[in-house]
Design a protein around this motif. Structure first.
Motif, PDB file in Angstrom:
ATOM      1  N   GLY A 127      -0.668 -28.886  12.648  1.00  0.00           N
ATOM      2  CA  GLY A 127      -0.976 -29.936  13.613  1.00  0.00           C
ATOM      3  C   GLY A 127      -2.443 -29.966  13.972  1.00  0.00           C
ATOM      4  N   ARG A 128      -3.055 -28.774  14.094  1.00  0.00           N
ATOM      5  CA  ARG A 128      -4.482 -28.695  14.417  1.00  0.00           C
ATOM      6  C   ARG A 128      -5.315 -29.355  13.320  1.00  0.00           C
ATOM      7  NH1 ARG A 128      -8.225 -24.375  13.842  1.00  0.00           N
ATOM      8  NH2 ARG A 128      -7.333 -24.244  11.739  1.00  0.00           N
ATOM      9  N   ASP A 129      -5.011 -29.030  12.055  1.00  0.00           N
ATOM     10  CA  ASP A 129      -5.788 -29.598  10.945  1.00  0.00           C
ATOM     11  C   ASP A 129      -5.637 -31.116  10.885  1.00  0.00           C
ATOM     12  OD1 ASP A 129      -6.476 -27.018  10.370  1.00  0.00           O
ATOM     13  OD2 ASP A 129      -5.051 -26.796   8.703  1.00  0.00           O
ATOM     14  N   PHE A 130      -4.428 -31.605  11.124  1.00  0.00           N
ATOM     15  CA  PHE A 130      -4.179 -33.055  11.084  1.00  0.00           C
ATOM     16  C   PHE A 130      -4.946 -33.765  12.195  1.00  0.00           C
ATOM     17  CE2 PHE A 130      -1.768 -36.761  12.505  1.00  0.00           C
ATOM     18  CZ  PHE A 130      -1.562 -37.450  11.319  1.00  0.00           C
ATOM     19  N   MET A 131      -4.872 -33.240  13.405  1.00  0.00           N
ATOM     20  CA  MET A 131      -5.533 -33.885  14.543  1.00  0.00           C
ATOM     21  C   MET A 131      -7.046 -33.781  14.458  1.00  0.00           C
ATOM     22  SD  MET A 131      -3.164 -35.265  16.265  1.00  0.00           S
ATOM     23  CE  MET A 131      -1.381 -35.199  16.463  1.00  0.00           C
ATOM     24  N   GLY A 171      -6.977 -28.485  23.270  1.00  0.00           N
ATOM     25  CA  GLY A 171      -6.576 -27.097  23.060  1.00  0.00           C
ATOM     26  C   GLY A 171      -6.030 -26.876  21.666  1.00  0.00           C
ATOM     27  N   GLU A 172      -6.289 -25.687  21.118  1.00  0.00           N
ATOM     28  CA  GLU A 172      -5.790 -25.303  19.799  1.00  0.00           C
ATOM     29  C   GLU A 172      -5.208 -23.897  19.894  1.00  0.00           C
ATOM     30  OE1 GLU A 172      -9.166 -25.559  17.293  1.00  0.00           O
ATOM     31  OE2 GLU A 172      -9.149 -27.753  17.153  1.00  0.00           O
ATOM     32  N   ASN A 173      -3.983 -23.747  19.419  1.00  0.00           N
ATOM     33  CA  ASN A 173      -3.293 -22.460  19.480  1.00  0.00           C
ATOM     34  C   ASN A 173      -2.729 -22.150  18.101  1.00  0.00           C
ATOM     35  OD1 ASN A 173      -3.152 -22.088  22.664  1.00  0.00           O
ATOM     36  ND2 ASN A 173      -2.550 -24.193  22.220  1.00  0.00           N
ATOM     37  N   ILE A 174      -3.389 -21.221  17.413  1.00  0.00           N
ATOM     38  CA  ILE A 174      -3.030 -20.874  16.040  1.00  0.00           C
ATOM     39  C   ILE A 174      -2.455 -19.450  16.021  1.00  0.00           C
ATOM     40  CG2 ILE A 174      -3.828 -20.764  13.659  1.00  0.00           C
ATOM     41  CD1 ILE A 174      -4.147 -23.494  14.984  1.00  0.00           C
ATOM     42  N   GLY A 175      -1.401 -19.255  15.240  1.00  0.00           N
ATOM     43  CA  GLY A 175      -0.832 -17.920  15.053  1.00  0.00           C
ATOM     44  C   GLY A 175       0.048 -17.434  16.180  1.00  0.00           C
ATOM     45  N   VAL A 176       0.463 -18.307  17.080  1.00  0.00           N
ATOM     46  CA  VAL A 176       1.303 -17.883  18.209  1.00  0.00           C
ATOM     47  C   VAL A 176       2.787 -18.010  17.894  1.00  0.00           C
ATOM     48  CG1 VAL A 176      -0.468 -18.470  19.883  1.00  0.00           C
ATOM     49  CG2 VAL A 176       1.238 -20.189  19.252  1.00  0.00           C
TER      50      VAL A 176
END
Length: 363
Positions: A127-131, A171-176
């Motif tokens: 989702g982070r990469d897309f946004m 906000g970005e939350n990766i690996g959670v």
């Protein structure tokens, strides 16, 4: 006709790929079982928290008797000018259309809110990469004056933060999602509640894949704030799985021995419901209104935590289904290549026999 050695190399390559997809399918099935157990383990706490709040509602004044306005800021409704959208996707691929469907719904949600400013909180790498490819990143600055449960700030006195664009990432939350932790959900809910009570946002939605069982899943955009009714899911958008997708999930689950029926929690739900419906007049150590104000923010935390757990389970189910389809396709390709190789070998043998016969006849 293709070279027999080349065909054999392709067959060996597809066999190796099939072994990998079969192993990934087995791993995803094992992770799915654990994710289901985690979601089930969190249910009693969620149910009891919901019923305690329902019990407190009947014993505390949550609305002003004169004006009818909510006394708690998380219950206060106002025109939705600024929206926070929490998008929950996966960190990894190879899960079929799992991430794609979520991002399509997120785009549809953004397009439907043409007159509102939208802040996006991304959970998951996909989702982070897309946004990031579409919207600017404007991280929310931390504030020490936002206290959970604090009275709302006057909207006229509040200073609106500068925006990069109408739609932006805050906000970005990766690996959670590798190991879902309640502390992360609690921290995120504190940030969300703080922004809502300061009138920086007027509504909070979370977009995720709701998971009941392997075949009972749907994409939903659920409104977290403001709270309309305790214990009821406020769904703005929803998309059900197609019959073909359910059939594929069922076949994949049966091959790995994963249960396809929703886990029966009727006894747990009934036991928790007796607390809120009981006519007993409980003696609270603190006034019911104060308890309600302190417990209500935890209700938001548990809703976010539930969404993360269900999203993880849905991702493992999608990956198991995708790897089952990949394994089946690899087997079909091996059969097709084997047939082509046999035909090539037969043609080669026939050609050699013809050459031998022709040579013998010429003598």
């Amino acid at each position: 006709m293709a070279n027999i050695l080349d065909i054999r190399r392709r067959i060996r390559s597809v066999v190796n790929t099939r072994q990998i997809t079969k192993a990934m399918k087995t791993v995803s099935a094992a992770k799915l079982r654990r994710a289901q157990e985690s979601a089930l383990a969190a249910r009693p706490y969620s149910q009891m928290l919901t019923n305690v709040l329902k019990s407190l509602i009947s014993r505390a004044d949550i609305y002003d008797p004169v004006t009818g306005k909510a006394l708690h800021p998380l219950l206060a409704e106002r025109p939705e000018k600024n929206i926070l959208l929490i998008v929950v996707t996966g960190d990894k691929g190879l899960a079929g259309a799992f991430n794609t469907n979520i991002l399509k719904m997120a785009s549809k949600f953004i397009q439907s809110q043409t007159d509102q400013n939208i802040d996006i909180e991304c959970i998951g790498r996909k989702g982070r990469d897309f946004m990031r490819r579409r919207y600017p990143f404007a991280p929310e600055k931390s504030s020490s004056d936002g206290e959970t449960g604090a009275p709302p700030v006057d909207s006229d006195a509040a200073v609106a933060p500068q925006r990069a664009e109408r739609v932006q990432i805050v906000g970005e939350n990766i690996g959670v999602l590798g190991k879902v932790d309640y502390n992360f959900a609690a921290t995120l809910s504190e940030t969300v509640i703080s922004r809502y009570t300061r009138h920086e946002i007027d509504a909070v939605y979370i977009l995720f894949n709701e998971f009941k069982s392997v075949i009972a899943q749907r994409l939903i955009a659920e409104r977290l704030l403001p709270i309309k009714e305790i214990g009821e899911v406020d769904v703005l958008m929803a998309e059900e799985a197609t019959q073909e997708e359910r059939k594929k999930r069922l076949e994949a689950a049966k091959s790995e021995g994963v249960g396809v029926r929703p886990i029966d929690t009727k006894a747990v739900d009934e036991a928790a419901a007796t607390f809120g419906a009981s006519p007993v007049d409980y003696i609270y150590e603190q006034p019911p209104q104060r308890l309600f104000q302190g417990i209500l923010p935890k209700y938001i935390s548990i809703q976010i935590f539930r969404a993360l757990l269900e999203s993880v389970a849905a991702e493992h189910a999608a990956r198991m289904t995708a790897m089952d389809a990949a394994t089946s396709n690899a087997s079909d390709m091996i059969d097709s290549l084997t047939l082509i190789m046999n035909r090539a070998r037969q043609a080669k043998i026939t050609k050699e026999i013809i050459e031998i016969v022709s040579g013998a006849a010429a003598q």
